[in-house]
Design an enzyme around this catalytic site. Structure first.
Site, PDB file in Angstrom:
ATOM      1  N   GLN A   1     -15.872  -4.305   0.680  1.00  0.00           N
ATOM      2  CA  GLN A   1     -14.695  -3.936   1.463  1.00  0.00           C
ATOM      3  C   GLN A   1     -15.049  -3.055   2.669  1.00  0.00           C
ATOM      4  O   GLN A   1     -14.595  -3.300   3.788  1.00  0.00           O
ATOM      5  CB  GLN A   1     -13.713  -3.190   0.543  1.00  0.00           C
ATOM      6  CG  GLN A   1     -12.363  -2.867   1.185  1.00  0.00           C
ATOM      7  CD  GLN A   1     -11.367  -2.305   0.156  1.00  0.00           C
ATOM      8  OE1 GLN A   1     -11.629  -2.309  -1.042  1.00  0.00           O
ATOM      9  NE2 GLN A   1     -10.234  -1.837   0.627  1.00  0.00           N
TER      10      GLN A   1
ATOM     11  N   GLU B   1      -7.631  -1.717  -9.525  1.00  0.00           N
ATOM     12  CA  GLU B   1      -6.520  -1.024  -8.881  1.00  0.00           C
ATOM     13  C   GLU B   1      -5.294  -1.232  -9.761  1.00  0.00           C
ATOM     14  O   GLU B   1      -4.878  -2.378  -9.982  1.00  0.00           O
ATOM     15  CB  GLU B   1      -6.270  -1.535  -7.462  1.00  0.00           C
ATOM     16  CG  GLU B   1      -7.361  -1.135  -6.491  1.00  0.00           C
ATOM     17  CD  GLU B   1      -7.006  -1.307  -5.019  1.00  0.00           C
ATOM     18  OE1 GLU B   1      -7.556  -0.568  -4.196  1.00  0.00           O
ATOM     19  OE2 GLU B   1      -6.201  -2.196  -4.692  1.00  0.00           O
TER      20      GLU B   1
ATOM     21  N   TYR C   1       0.902  -1.174   0.000  1.00  0.00           N
ATOM     22  CA  TYR C   1       0.000   0.000   0.000  1.00  0.00           C
ATOM     23  C   TYR C   1       0.925   1.204   0.000  1.00  0.00           C
ATOM     24  O   TYR C   1       0.880   2.029   0.874  1.00  0.00           O
ATOM     25  CB  TYR C   1      -0.852  -0.103   1.273  1.00  0.00           C
ATOM     26  CG  TYR C   1      -1.912   0.936   1.529  1.00  0.00           C
ATOM     27  CD1 TYR C   1      -2.947   1.147   0.621  1.00  0.00           C
ATOM     28  CD2 TYR C   1      -1.914   1.665   2.713  1.00  0.00           C
ATOM     29  CE1 TYR C   1      -3.941   2.083   0.892  1.00  0.00           C
ATOM     30  CE2 TYR C   1      -2.905   2.594   3.000  1.00  0.00           C
ATOM     31  CZ  TYR C   1      -3.924   2.793   2.083  1.00  0.00           C
ATOM     32  OH  TYR C   1      -4.926   3.712   2.364  1.00  0.00           O
TER      33      TYR C   1
ATOM     34  N   GLU D   1      -1.710  -1.640 -10.423  1.00  0.00           N
ATOM     35  CA  GLU D   1      -0.550  -2.004  -9.618  1.00  0.00           C
ATOM     36  C   GLU D   1       0.492  -2.691 -10.505  1.00  0.00           C
ATOM     37  O   GLU D   1       0.214  -3.076 -11.637  1.00  0.00           O
ATOM     38  CB  GLU D   1      -0.948  -2.969  -8.483  1.00  0.00           C
ATOM     39  CG  GLU D   1      -2.092  -2.463  -7.624  1.00  0.00           C
ATOM     40  CD  GLU D   1      -2.246  -3.198  -6.295  1.00  0.00           C
ATOM     41  OE1 GLU D   1      -1.342  -3.973  -5.914  1.00  0.00           O
ATOM     42  OE2 GLU D   1      -3.282  -2.986  -5.636  1.00  0.00           O
TER      43      GLU D   1
ATOM     44  N   THR E   1      -2.138   0.168  -5.138  1.00  0.00           N
ATOM     45  CA  THR E   1      -2.579   1.076  -6.194  1.00  0.00           C
ATOM     46  C   THR E   1      -1.560   2.187  -6.417  1.00  0.00           C
ATOM     47  O   THR E   1      -1.111   2.809  -5.462  1.00  0.00           O
ATOM     48  CB  THR E   1      -3.923   1.708  -5.792  1.00  0.00           C
ATOM     49  OG1 THR E   1      -4.806   0.657  -5.420  1.00  0.00           O
ATOM     50  CG2 THR E   1      -4.525   2.493  -6.945  1.00  0.00           C
TER      51      THR E   1
ATOM     52  N   HIS F   1      -2.060   7.658  -3.482  1.00  0.00           N
ATOM     53  CA  HIS F   1      -3.231   6.795  -3.278  1.00  0.00           C
ATOM     54  C   HIS F   1      -3.657   6.790  -1.807  1.00  0.00           C
ATOM     55  O   HIS F   1      -4.835   6.981  -1.487  1.00  0.00           O
ATOM     56  CB  HIS F   1      -2.917   5.377  -3.742  1.00  0.00           C
ATOM     57  CG  HIS F   1      -3.979   4.380  -3.396  1.00  0.00           C
ATOM     58  ND1 HIS F   1      -5.254   4.420  -3.931  1.00  0.00           N
ATOM     59  CD2 HIS F   1      -3.960   3.313  -2.544  1.00  0.00           C
ATOM     60  CE1 HIS F   1      -5.971   3.413  -3.436  1.00  0.00           C
ATOM     61  NE2 HIS F   1      -5.218   2.739  -2.594  1.00  0.00           N
TER      62      HIS F   1
ATOM     63  N   ARG G   1     -11.391   9.390   5.814  1.00  0.00           N
ATOM     64  CA  ARG G   1     -11.079   9.791   7.186  1.00  0.00           C
ATOM     65  C   ARG G   1     -10.985  11.311   7.255  1.00  0.00           C
ATOM     66  O   ARG G   1     -11.980  12.008   7.032  1.00  0.00           O
ATOM     67  CB  ARG G   1      -9.787   9.099   7.642  1.00  0.00           C
ATOM     68  CG  ARG G   1      -9.993   7.595   7.904  1.00  0.00           C
ATOM     69  CD  ARG G   1      -8.729   6.915   8.406  1.00  0.00           C
ATOM     70  NE  ARG G   1      -7.662   6.903   7.411  1.00  0.00           N
ATOM     71  CZ  ARG G   1      -7.407   5.888   6.570  1.00  0.00           C
ATOM     72  NH1 ARG G   1      -8.135   4.796   6.623  1.00  0.00           N
ATOM     73  NH2 ARG G   1      -6.422   5.965   5.696  1.00  0.00           N
TER      74      ARG G   1
ATOM     75  N   LYS H   1     -11.482  -8.561  -2.243  1.00  0.00           N
ATOM     76  CA  LYS H   1     -10.303  -8.618  -3.109  1.00  0.00           C
ATOM     77  C   LYS H   1     -10.052 -10.015  -3.677  1.00  0.00           C
ATOM     78  O   LYS H   1      -9.413 -10.140  -4.720  1.00  0.00           O
ATOM     79  CB  LYS H   1      -9.054  -8.239  -2.295  1.00  0.00           C
ATOM     80  CG  LYS H   1      -9.099  -6.868  -1.664  1.00  0.00           C
ATOM     81  CD  LYS H   1      -8.527  -5.819  -2.594  1.00  0.00           C
ATOM     82  CE  LYS H   1      -8.292  -4.514  -1.876  1.00  0.00           C
ATOM     83  NZ  LYS H   1      -7.685  -3.520  -2.772  1.00  0.00           N
TER      84      LYS H   1
END
Lengths: 418, 418
Positions: free
Chosen positions: A243, A202, A131, A204, A352, A136, A145, A256
């Site tokens: 999720q 995502e 992560y 990646e 991501t 991201h 948040r 996922k």
């Protein structure tokens, strides 16, 4: 012969090909005659290494190229696999090489990529997802948040990672059914069950472990590259509504593990070497085991396109691997600092990869900002998330001084829920 | 011949043996002569199935018993593996069977368990850990969050689970170094690096997938048992200080993946059938895909002992698998409801199994209540968490109507940090 010098192959390669003489990735293919052979790529063709080894060019037991996965080949070790790649370069540059002069050999070795099927290249052991893109993580933290404290306290001290599901990682070209599961609408008292409404990609990359360790061993950032064989593109399909409801406190699970997609060609670390660049500044200063020297980010241009059923693809994201905050070497040093052992064939994904610009966001969640800013595709249709029938196509390539090294494409299609 | 009827074997088995005629688990062993054979257990002995098949008792290709893992045997399917177990029961009960009357065969087949080494029984594909004990989840929620709302909103609606690391799962009898990693002391501004100070065990069981599915397939709770081969004891070693700092938002990672321990014998679902009991009431009512019928909890007595270096073991926990809130069938139905595919050899652990009484708590975190209530061992030493040199020994058995089916032991020793 090194990748930094200029090379000229007698094989016809278009200038915009991902598979220049500087690349020579590894994969597994099949066709009507061949069940599974290890291959490389040049221009529009694959190079059948099993057939090539009939001429004893690599001095290897030929059976290592007659496998359904690259793992046994990778197990030979980098000194060998690197030599195979250099030997291939030599054969493809030397106009007097057996590969050029022996018509029968050449006919058996080269096949059009469009005439073969590229198979899952790796038997994946354990799969880890990091992560590590600061843009991201900041976007997600801002959305869900507190914009003023978007990054969680640990984020700038360690490359956050978690374990994922290996069984459902598929090679480019597959399709899968939209997952079903529990969701909890904000206004509902109880969860409901049904097809995911917020299906996302995502963007990646993932690296593949090329050398195992024993339990208790740790790898420094300087040792890490010796244990990384190469990279692929990776689509970490995500069901956002599933999720949100499931992931506290132990992380993503059913959101996922229904499907992930990788590109079929494993591009070696050696091929990517000329494209290293400096990464973001890392502040605050990290604990010593995460320090590293040199330029270890990589300038890989990444793109995501959505292709609705029967329509043209529309590019929705243009990002770059250089935006990663943590390097692969830091991720691997962190992963093993507690003595966790790694095995050849393990896969570790980046998380991501978003860039700072809004068009560089690596997921629909960010691109449509939680669904508040729909994207308009070339066919006029709008997307907040991914629709049934959509094919999501990721591509990636490095380019510098006229040298191009690419990954080909990583594509998968969403079918309606079963 | 069924496990519900009374069986009498001519083989000497002590009444408190885990390996009665009703059990007949499967494992892999080696000794000076044998590299790896599939075996079963009766009393203090192992039963070498490769040697036994020299007499063609199972009508199978004998090579399936000459493997380093049980996976190929399990792949034969339950109709076959179950028949093997029933045939073994028959041979061990019939005093005229070839196993009793042929001295040479008998000599080759039976070996003392203490004379052989039991190996890792399964090549684990993907490993999943659930979090399905309500007493454990309540204790953790009470300690770290809000006693009045100890369970998170999703907990009573779905069996929370997450993916874990398969590579570091070892068979009973191993040792490992105390992990090192980042910790963030409550009073520190920055994280520090060093050996874990709060090393813990987690008392769990795990089930092993015996039949694969394809991507997109879902399993109902009624279909689940067909896909579960058997169970083992599982110690999910945990570094609590590493966990606290790393686990938000994506779950435990380095706090868990340095080592896990399983018992060497896989006890079949058939052997556990007679010990089924009713579980906790499940309120609120679950979504339909998680409904099930019948008694699917299992009355497995579980115990954890700590044995300091050079001292006697002290039992610190007496729990029971019957305290699980969610059943294995619910866990597997949930795991596949989104189409996630499962493979033979996948392992799915229960999560820490705590009971309602304080001596039934399945981790030191709970037993010492975050270190506030140290336990005193038989040698007078105190434990808040696990010390270097400690061996943690888990045992488990079912007993009803004079029939006993046990797991043997699951033990591992903690070495000092490297």
């Amino acid at each position: 012969m090194s990748t930094s010098s200029s090379l000229h192959t007698w094989f016809e390669v278009k200038t915009d090909s991902d598979f220049s003489i500087y690349n020579l990735p590894f994969g597994i293919y099949s066709d009507a005659q061949v069940k599974h052979h290890v291959c490389s790529a040049i221009g529009d063709s694959i190079i059948d290494l099993f057939e090539l080894e009939s001429a004893d060019v690599f001095d290897l037991n030929r059976t290592v190229f007659d496998k359904n996965y690259l793992n046994d080949f990778i197990e030979l070790g980098k000194p060998i696999t690197h030599k195979v790649r250099l030997k291939l370069q030599e054969l493809l540059c030397n106009a007097n090489s057996i590969l050029k002069t022996n018509a029968n050999l050449s006919k058996a070795v080269f096949k059009k990529q469009s005439d073969v099927t590229l198979l899952m290249p790796i038997k994946i052991g354990d799969y880890t997802d990091f992560y590590s893109s600061i843009d991201h993580a900041t976007n997600v933290g801002t959305m869900f948040r507190d914009p003023a404290n978007a990054l969680l306290p640990n984020w700038k001290h360690l490359p956050v990672g978690y374990h994922g599901r290996a069984s459902s990682i598929c090679v480019s070209g597959h399709s899968f059914h939209r997952p079903k599961g529990q969701q909890k609408p904000a206004d509902a008292e109880l969860p409901v069950f049904g097809p995911c409404k917020l299906l996302d990609f995502e963007l990646e990359t993932a690296f593949i472990i090329g050398k195992s360790t024993n339990m208790g061993d740790t790898l420094s950032t300087a040792q890490a590259d010796e244990h990384i064989f190469g990279m692929v593109l990776f689509n970490d399909w995500s069901a956002r509504d599933i999720q949100t409801w499931e992931y506290v406190p132990l992380g993503p699970f059913l959101a996922k593990n229904f499907a992930s997609t990788i590109s079929p060609w494993v591009v070696t670390l050696e091929a990517l070497e000329p494209f290293h660049v400096k990464g973001y500044e890392q502040h605050p200063v990290l604990l010593p085991y995460l320090h590293y020297s040199g330029e270890k980010n990589i300038d890989i241009n990444l793109q995501v396109a959505i292709q609705p059923l029967g329509a043209m693809p529309s590019v929705v994201c243009t990002s770059n691997y250089k935006y990663m905050y943590y390097t692969m070497e830091q991720q691997l040093a962190h992963h093993t600092v507690n003595g966790c052992n790694i095995n050849v064939g393990d896969m570790m994904a980046s998380g991501t990869i978003s860039g700072p610009q809004p068009n560089a966001y690596g997921s629909m969640l960010e691109l449509s900002w939680k669904g508040t800013k729909p994207l308009t595709l070339a066919d006029g249709s709008e997307r907040r998330f991914i629709n049934d029938g959509d094919t999501v196509i990721m591509t990636g390539y490095c380019e510098r001084d006229g040298k191009r090294v690419g990954f080909g494409s990583c594509a998968a299609t969403v079918l309606p829920a079963k």
